[in-house]
Design a protein around this motif. Structure first.
Motif, short mmCIF file in Angstrom:
data_model
loop_
_atom_site.label_atom_id
_atom_site.label_comp_id
_atom_site.label_asym_id
_atom_site.label_seq_id
_atom_site.Cartn_x
_atom_site.Cartn_y
_atom_site.Cartn_z
N ILE A 78 -30.52 0.48 50.31
CA ILE A 78 -29.67 -0.16 49.32
C ILE A 78 -30.21 -1.52 48.89
CG2 ILE A 78 -27.33 -1.08 48.93
CD1 ILE A 78 -26.34 1.03 50.95
N ALA A 79 -30.93 -2.19 49.78
CA ALA A 79 -31.35 -3.57 49.55
C ALA A 79 -32.08 -3.82 48.23
CB ALA A 79 -32.21 -4.05 50.72
N PRO A 80 -32.99 -2.95 47.77
CA PRO A 80 -33.68 -3.24 46.50
C PRO A 80 -32.74 -3.44 45.32
CG PRO A 80 -34.82 -1.51 47.70
CD PRO A 80 -33.54 -1.76 48.43
N HIS A 81 -31.60 -2.77 45.33
CA HIS A 81 -30.64 -2.93 44.24
C HIS A 81 -30.07 -4.34 44.20
CE1 HIS A 81 -26.74 -2.47 42.11
NE2 HIS A 81 -27.42 -1.62 41.37
N ASP A 82 -30.00 -5.00 45.36
CA ASP A 82 -29.44 -6.34 45.45
C ASP A 82 -30.52 -7.42 45.59
OD1 ASP A 82 -27.05 -5.02 45.46
OD2 ASP A 82 -26.59 -5.38 47.57
N SER A 83 -31.77 -7.06 45.44
CA SER A 83 -32.88 -7.95 45.79
C SER A 83 -33.11 -9.06 44.77
CB SER A 83 -34.17 -7.14 45.93
OG SER A 83 -34.55 -6.63 44.67
N GLN A 84 -33.78 -10.08 45.24
CA GLN A 84 -34.17 -11.19 44.36
C GLN A 84 -35.07 -10.68 43.24
OE1 GLN A 84 -35.74 -14.62 46.40
NE2 GLN A 84 -36.72 -15.44 44.58
N GLU A 85 -35.96 -9.79 43.57
CA GLU A 85 -36.89 -9.26 42.57
C GLU A 85 -36.15 -8.55 41.44
OE1 GLU A 85 -38.83 -10.13 46.26
OE2 GLU A 85 -37.12 -8.81 45.85
N ARG A 86 -35.14 -7.76 41.78
CA ARG A 86 -34.38 -7.06 40.73
C ARG A 86 -33.68 -8.06 39.82
NH1 ARG A 86 -28.89 -5.05 40.28
NH2 ARG A 86 -28.83 -3.62 38.50
N PHE A 87 -33.06 -9.05 40.38
CA PHE A 87 -32.29 -9.98 39.56
C PHE A 87 -33.20 -10.91 38.76
CE2 PHE A 87 -28.89 -8.16 41.80
CZ PHE A 87 -27.77 -8.36 41.00
N GLU A 88 -34.35 -11.24 39.30
CA GLU A 88 -35.31 -11.98 38.49
C GLU A 88 -35.82 -11.10 37.36
OE1 GLU A 88 -37.11 -15.18 41.72
OE2 GLU A 88 -38.08 -13.21 41.50
N GLY A 89 -35.97 -9.81 37.62
CA GLY A 89 -36.39 -8.88 36.58
C GLY A 89 -35.35 -8.75 35.47
N LEU A 90 -34.08 -8.92 35.82
CA LEU A 90 -33.02 -8.89 34.81
C LEU A 90 -32.99 -10.16 33.97
CD1 LEU A 90 -30.04 -7.40 36.89
CD2 LEU A 90 -31.41 -6.23 35.16
N GLY A 91 -33.61 -11.22 34.51
CA GLY A 91 -33.65 -12.47 33.77
C GLY A 91 -32.94 -13.64 34.43
#
Length: 457
Positions: A78-91
């Motif tokens: 589940i962690a990748p969905h909540d990760s820093q990388e994902r949210f930085e990718g969202l902007g």
């Protein structure tokens, strides 16, 4: 120290904070997200996800090491969905540091001063540790540290008979530990007593020792041998101690005094629109004073304030349709008023209807037709509360959350069709129980039917 301007600054990357950040940034707002701990917050790392993974593993008969490995794998998936990388990718601009207000308009974190049009505090809660003589000098576990164990406890003593305490009691008993739960009042005391009794009977039947109505007065011992002295003179000795006596809001170190944000002993004060005493600052989730401390509440409140933050629309958070569940076996779920609350509020206007799990064909076919029921509290043909105890109660209660949210009448609900055979037929059966006396036991209805049968060719 560098400076940064943004539209929305979210403090806390748990369920609520992540929902606000993701929604806002994807709709064009500039968002700064601050988290001093693990992305995903308590729910992902030490709360909902690991506890439910452990319950599943225990029910499946896994060994303790295999169960803990399943916990780790569940979090990692589940962690990748909540990760820093994902949210930085969202902007989002993500800052991994402690946040502290320095004025009503600014926050400092990681050497950066953030000035925002709006702030959202979503810092969650932590285990509340009671003041018990000797506890501070004894090694004890909380839901945050329980997952560091590498071997099953020989005898786990649990302080607190709420949802966390009862779930972990059943899980560890099934994994091979001796378990004693100590509750100063009544275990699952906030739930419907009839439903709670079924859960407690099930746990006792599996070998959990449940001591109610007597509190812990003193704790002593060392690793592997901990004694708890109770107010009635009993002494319980075990190998490990888990403290599960509630939660406390994480707001002590936010510098709220600099932000003109009022708080109480239990958290941050907000209005129905979730805005604090500082019109720039909102608070959601467990950090709110007197709020319902559930992950899904934080997610729901996030949706409410996103509408207000991005579109300037008036928005208020309701609570009458918020469900909650205890994931023991059997599960216990509630939405709206319990029977006792409904009787106090509506008195003789209240109708109670129910259906038992034992009469459900799917429960029978899958060997889960033990004690359990669905109970509807109905006022003027509208449900105002629902209690479910039995298999998959947490899944079944979601339907009733929608019913209460839309304020549907029983006549509308009666049109629902559940596939056969499913546990969802319990919902239909309960509605049928409401209409049975109105249709089958009514002389007026029988008279009308006889007349129509004579007149209609």
């Amino acid at each position: 120290m560098s400076k940064l301007k943004t539209d929305i600054c979210v403090i806390g990357a748990g369920s609520g904070g992540l929902s606000v950040a993701a929604g806002a940034v994807q709709m064009g707002a500039r968002v700064v997200l601050i988290e001093k701990g693990e992305m995903g917050g308590d729910c992902l790392n030490t709360g909902c996800v690991p506890s439910k993974a452990l319950l599943h593993a225990a029910g499946a008969g896994m060994s303790y090491p295999a169960a803990m490995d399943h916990v780790c794998q569940s979090i990692a998936t589940i962690a990748p969905h909540d990760s820093q990388e994902r949210f930085e990718g969202l902007g989002c601009k993500v800052i991994r540091a402690e946040a502290r207000f320095t004025s009503p308009k600014t926050v400092e974190a990681g050497g950066v001063t953030i000035k925002a049009r709006r702030f959202v505090i979503a810092t969650g809660s932590s285990p509340r540790v009671p003041e018990i003589e000797g506890l501070a000098s004894v090694p004890y576990l909380t839901n945050e540290t329980l997952w560091s164990l590498t071997a099953c406890p020989d005898h786990l003593i649990i302080l607190g008979g709420g949802a966390i305490g009862m779930e972990m009691a059943q899980a560890h008993r099934r994994l091979g530990a001796k378990v004693t739960v100590i509750e100063a009042f009544e275990a699952l005391g906030r739930e419907d007593p009839e439903a709670a009794k079924i859960v407690k009977t099930a746990l006792r039947g599996e070998g959990v020792t449940l001591i109610e109505g007597t509190g812990a007065e003193r704790v002593s011992g060392t690793n592997g041998s901990i004694s708890v002295s109770l107010s009635d003179g009993q002494t319980v000795t075990g190998s490990h101690l888990l403290v599960a006596t509630g939660r406390r809001a994480n707001c002590d170190d936010l510098g709220l005094q600099h932000a003109d944000v009022d708080r109480t002993k239990t958290g941050i004060k907000v209005g129905p629109n979730l805005r604090t005493s500082n019109r720039r600052v909102y608070a959601i989730g467990d950090v709110v004073a007197g709020g319902m401390q559930f992950t899904h509440v934080a997610g729901y409140q996030a949706g409410v304030i996103v509408r207000a933050l991005l579109f300037g629309l008036p928005a208020k958070a309701a609570t009458h349709h918020i469900p909650h569940a205890t994931y023991t076996s059997p599960e216990l779920a509630q939405v709206g008023l319990t029977e006792a609350q409904a009787r106090e509020t509506y008195q003789d206007k209240l109708e109670i209807v129910r259906a038992d799990v034992s009469g459900n064909d799917r429960a029978i076919a899958t060997g889960r037709s033990g004690p359990g029921f669905i109970k509807l509290m109905v006022v003027k043909s509208r449900p105002v509360g629902v209690t479910i105890v039995g298999p998959d109660a947490g899944e079944l209660i979601a339907f009733w959350s929608l019913v209460l949210s839309l304020k549907l009448k029983m006549s509308k609900i009666a049109g629902m069709v559940a596939p056969y055979p499913t546990l969802a037929e319990l919902n239909k059966r309960a509605v049928s129980a409401y209409f049975t006396p109105r249709l089958f036991d009514s002389p007026k209805v029988k008279t009308i039917v006889k007349i129509i049968q004579r007149l209609v060719p």
